[in-house]
Design a protein around this motif. Structure first.
Motif, PDB file in Angstrom:
ATOM      1  N   ARG A 102     -28.860 118.277 -31.281  1.00  0.00           N
ATOM      2  CA  ARG A 102     -28.592 117.146 -32.185  1.00  0.00           C
ATOM      3  C   ARG A 102     -28.278 117.633 -33.591  1.00  0.00           C
ATOM      4  N   ALA A 103     -27.882 118.873 -33.722  1.00  0.00           N
ATOM      5  CA  ALA A 103     -27.538 119.446 -35.020  1.00  0.00           C
ATOM      6  C   ALA A 103     -26.022 119.420 -35.201  1.00  0.00           C
ATOM      7  N   THR A 104     -25.584 119.676 -36.419  1.00  0.00           N
ATOM      8  CA  THR A 104     -24.165 119.836 -36.673  1.00  0.00           C
ATOM      9  C   THR A 104     -23.721 121.182 -36.120  1.00  0.00           C
ATOM     10  N   VAL A 105     -22.674 121.174 -35.317  1.00  0.00           N
ATOM     11  CA  VAL A 105     -22.200 122.371 -34.620  1.00  0.00           C
ATOM     12  C   VAL A 105     -20.846 122.787 -35.184  1.00  0.00           C
ATOM     13  N   HIS A 106     -20.670 124.085 -35.385  1.00  0.00           N
ATOM     14  CA  HIS A 106     -19.427 124.611 -35.937  1.00  0.00           C
ATOM     15  C   HIS A 106     -18.780 125.641 -35.014  1.00  0.00           C
ATOM     16  N   LEU A 107     -17.462 125.639 -35.009  1.00  0.00           N
ATOM     17  CA  LEU A 107     -16.651 126.716 -34.440  1.00  0.00           C
ATOM     18  C   LEU A 107     -15.771 127.222 -35.565  1.00  0.00           C
ATOM     19  N   TYR A 117     -12.939 126.697 -40.577  1.00  0.00           N
ATOM     20  CA  TYR A 117     -13.631 125.856 -39.603  1.00  0.00           C
ATOM     21  C   TYR A 117     -12.619 125.159 -38.700  1.00  0.00           C
ATOM     22  N   LEU A 118     -12.665 125.495 -37.411  1.00  0.00           N
ATOM     23  CA  LEU A 118     -11.753 124.894 -36.436  1.00  0.00           C
ATOM     24  C   LEU A 118     -12.320 123.625 -35.824  1.00  0.00           C
ATOM     25  N   GLU A 119     -13.644 123.525 -35.754  1.00  0.00           N
ATOM     26  CA  GLU A 119     -14.262 122.349 -35.142  1.00  0.00           C
ATOM     27  C   GLU A 119     -15.613 122.096 -35.794  1.00  0.00           C
ATOM     28  N   ARG A 120     -15.962 120.824 -35.904  1.00  0.00           N
ATOM     29  CA  ARG A 120     -17.280 120.437 -36.398  1.00  0.00           C
ATOM     30  C   ARG A 120     -17.724 119.189 -35.668  1.00  0.00           C
ATOM     31  N   MET A 121     -18.896 119.254 -35.078  1.00  0.00           N
ATOM     32  CA  MET A 121     -19.492 118.086 -34.430  1.00  0.00           C
ATOM     33  C   MET A 121     -20.744 117.725 -35.211  1.00  0.00           C
ATOM     34  N   SER A 122     -20.757 116.546 -35.789  1.00  0.00           N
ATOM     35  CA  SER A 122     -21.831 116.161 -36.700  1.00  0.00           C
ATOM     36  C   SER A 122     -23.104 115.796 -35.947  1.00  0.00           C
ATOM     37  N   GLY A 123     -24.218 116.153 -36.585  1.00  0.00           N
ATOM     38  CA  GLY A 123     -25.517 115.823 -36.014  1.00  0.00           C
ATOM     39  C   GLY A 123     -26.090 114.559 -36.619  1.00  0.00           C
ATOM     40  N   GLY A 219     -22.015 128.088 -34.549  1.00  0.00           N
ATOM     41  CA  GLY A 219     -23.302 127.969 -35.220  1.00  0.00           C
ATOM     42  C   GLY A 219     -23.738 126.527 -35.356  1.00  0.00           C
ATOM     43  N   VAL A 220     -24.981 126.361 -35.779  1.00  0.00           N
ATOM     44  CA  VAL A 220     -25.522 125.025 -36.035  1.00  0.00           C
ATOM     45  C   VAL A 220     -26.113 124.999 -37.438  1.00  0.00           C
ATOM     46  N   VAL A 221     -26.115 123.808 -38.022  1.00  0.00           N
ATOM     47  CA  VAL A 221     -26.700 123.589 -39.350  1.00  0.00           C
ATOM     48  C   VAL A 221     -27.833 122.587 -39.202  1.00  0.00           C
ATOM     49  N   VAL A 222     -29.013 122.957 -39.708  1.00  0.00           N
ATOM     50  CA  VAL A 222     -30.207 122.126 -39.572  1.00  0.00           C
ATOM     51  C   VAL A 222     -30.975 122.139 -40.896  1.00  0.00           C
ATOM     52  N   GLY A 223     -32.028 121.340 -40.948  1.00  0.00           N
ATOM     53  CA  GLY A 223     -32.830 121.299 -42.160  1.00  0.00           C
ATOM     54  C   GLY A 223     -33.778 122.468 -42.294  1.00  0.00           C
ATOM     55  N   SER A 224     -34.217 123.024 -41.152  1.00  0.00           N
ATOM     56  CA  SER A 224     -35.156 124.144 -41.169  1.00  0.00           C
ATOM     57  C   SER A 224     -35.016 124.957 -39.889  1.00  0.00           C
ATOM     58  N   LEU A 225     -35.254 126.260 -40.009  1.00  0.00           N
ATOM     59  CA  LEU A 225     -35.200 127.150 -38.851  1.00  0.00           C
ATOM     60  C   LEU A 225     -36.588 127.650 -38.455  1.00  0.00           C
ATOM     61  N   LYS A 226     -37.621 127.098 -39.071  1.00  0.00           N
ATOM     62  CA  LYS A 226     -38.969 127.634 -38.878  1.00  0.00           C
ATOM     63  C   LYS A 226     -39.473 127.478 -37.455  1.00  0.00           C
ATOM     64  N   ARG A 227     -39.104 126.373 -36.791  1.00  0.00           N
ATOM     65  CA  ARG A 227     -39.679 126.114 -35.471  1.00  0.00           C
ATOM     66  C   ARG A 227     -38.730 126.466 -34.332  1.00  0.00           C
ATOM     67  N   ASP A 228     -37.466 126.115 -34.472  1.00  0.00           N
ATOM     68  CA  ASP A 228     -36.563 126.146 -33.315  1.00  0.00           C
ATOM     69  C   ASP A 228     -35.520 127.247 -33.362  1.00  0.00           C
ATOM     70  N   ARG A 229     -35.695 128.242 -34.207  1.00  0.00           N
ATOM     71  CA  ARG A 229     -34.655 129.260 -34.339  1.00  0.00           C
ATOM     72  C   ARG A 229     -34.383 129.973 -33.016  1.00  0.00           C
TER      73      ARG A 229
END
Length: 248
Positions: A102-107, A117-123, A219-229
Motif C-alpha cells: 500500500r506504499a507509493t511504488v516507483h520504477l 521516473y517511468l512509473e509511479r503507483m500512489s499509495g 522502490g517504495v516510499v513510506v513514512g518509516s522503515l523501522k518496522r517493515d524494511r
C-alpha cells in the motif's frame, strides 16, 4: 543551453530541437524570452515555433504565461523501445508490490546524472512524494537513484560526488559518506533513504538486473522503515527478479 541556432542557415528542425532542449531540471517553466535566449533563437522565430508546438501539445502554456513541456512529448518518449518494454514488463510486478505494501511504488532508470521516473503507483498513506511520471530527480538522495548511482559508471559517480546538492537537512552531501553508502548498496543489494529528498518520506529500492547489467530500479516510499524494511526489501527483490527474467 543550445548552440548557435540563430544563424541564417539553421534549419527549422534544429531550432525546434533547441527550444525543446532549453528545458531541464532547473528550468521546467520558461517565458518566451527565456526560451528564445536559452535556445539562441530570435524572439519572433521563437514566438512562431512555440505557438506551433503548443498547438501540437508538445509544449503547454500555464496560467502564469510561462511554457512547460507538454504531455505529447512524454507520450512519444514512452515509445522508445527500452522504456516502453520495461514499463510493460514491470507493470504487473509493480501492482503486486503496491497491493502488498500500500506504499507509493516507483520504477526508474538513470538518465545521465539524474534518475528518471517511468512509473509511479500512489499509495494510500499520506506520505509526501515529489516524483511524477516523466520527472527527474537527483540520484544521490532518492532510493531508486542511489541504486542506479551505485551501479553507474565511475565518471557518473565522480560527477555526482563532486557536489551533491542538499535538499533537506538529512541529505547526505559528504562525498566520502555517500561513497560508503554506495558501496553498501552494491554489497547488500538495496538502498534506503530517510527524509533525504522530502521531509516525512523514507524509501527503499533494489536494482533490476538484465543479465549482468542493472537496467532499472524499483522502490517504495513510506513514512518509516523501522518496522517493515525487511519485508519490503524481500517483496521488491522478488519483483525485480521477475522483471529481470521477463526482460530476458
Amino acid at each position: 543551453m543550445a548552440g548557435n541556432t540563430s544563424s541564417p542557415g539553421a534549419s527549422v528542425t534544429s531550432r525546434v530541437l533547441a527550444l525543446l532542449g532549453a528545458f531541464d531540471e532547473h528550468h521546467r517553466a520558461l517565458t518566451l524570452t527565456e526560451l528564445a535566449r536559452r535556445a539562441d533563437v530570435p524572439v519572433p522565430t521563437a514566438h512562431r515555433l512555440v505557438a506551433e508546438l503548443v498547438a501540437g501539445q508538445a509544449l503547454a502554456r500555464v496560467p502564469s504565461g510561462e511554457y512547460v513541456v507538454g504531455r505529447r512529448l512524454w507520450d512519444v518518449g514512452l515509445l522508445a523501445p527500452v522504456e516502453a518494454g520495461l514499463r510493460r514488463v514491470a507493470e504487473p510486478f509493480l501492482h503486486d508490490i503496491h497491493a502488498a505494501t500500500r506504499a507509493t511504488v516507483h520504477l526508474a532508470v538513470r538518465d545521465g546524472d539524474e534518475v528518471l521516473y517511468l512509473e509511479r503507483m500512489s499509495g494510500r498513506a499520506s506520505v509526501p512524494v515529489v516524483s511524477q511520471i516523466g520527472s527527474t530527480l537527483p540520484l544521490h538522495c532518492t532510493g531508486v537513484g542511489k541504486v542506479l548511482l551505485a551501479h553507474a559508471p565511475s565518471d557518473v559517480q565522480a560527477k555526482v560526488l563532486r557536489s551533491p546538492r542538499r535538499l533537506t537537512r538529512y541529505t547526505i552531501t559528504q562525498p566520502g559518506l555517500l561513497q560508503q553508502q554506495l558501496q553498501r548498496v552494491v554489497r547488500d543489494g538495496y538502498a534506503t533513504t530517510t527524509e533525504e529528498m522530502t521531509l516525512g518520506a523514507c524509501s527503499v529500492a533494489v536494482p533490476v538486473w538484465q543479465r549482468d547489467e542493472v537496467v532499472a530500479s524499483i522502490g517504495v516510499v513510506v513514512g518509516s522503515l523501522k518496522r517493515d524494511r525487511s519485508r519490503m526489501v524481500a517483496a521488491l527483490q522478488v519483483a525485480a527478479q521477475g522483471i529481470g527474467r521477463s526482460l530476458g
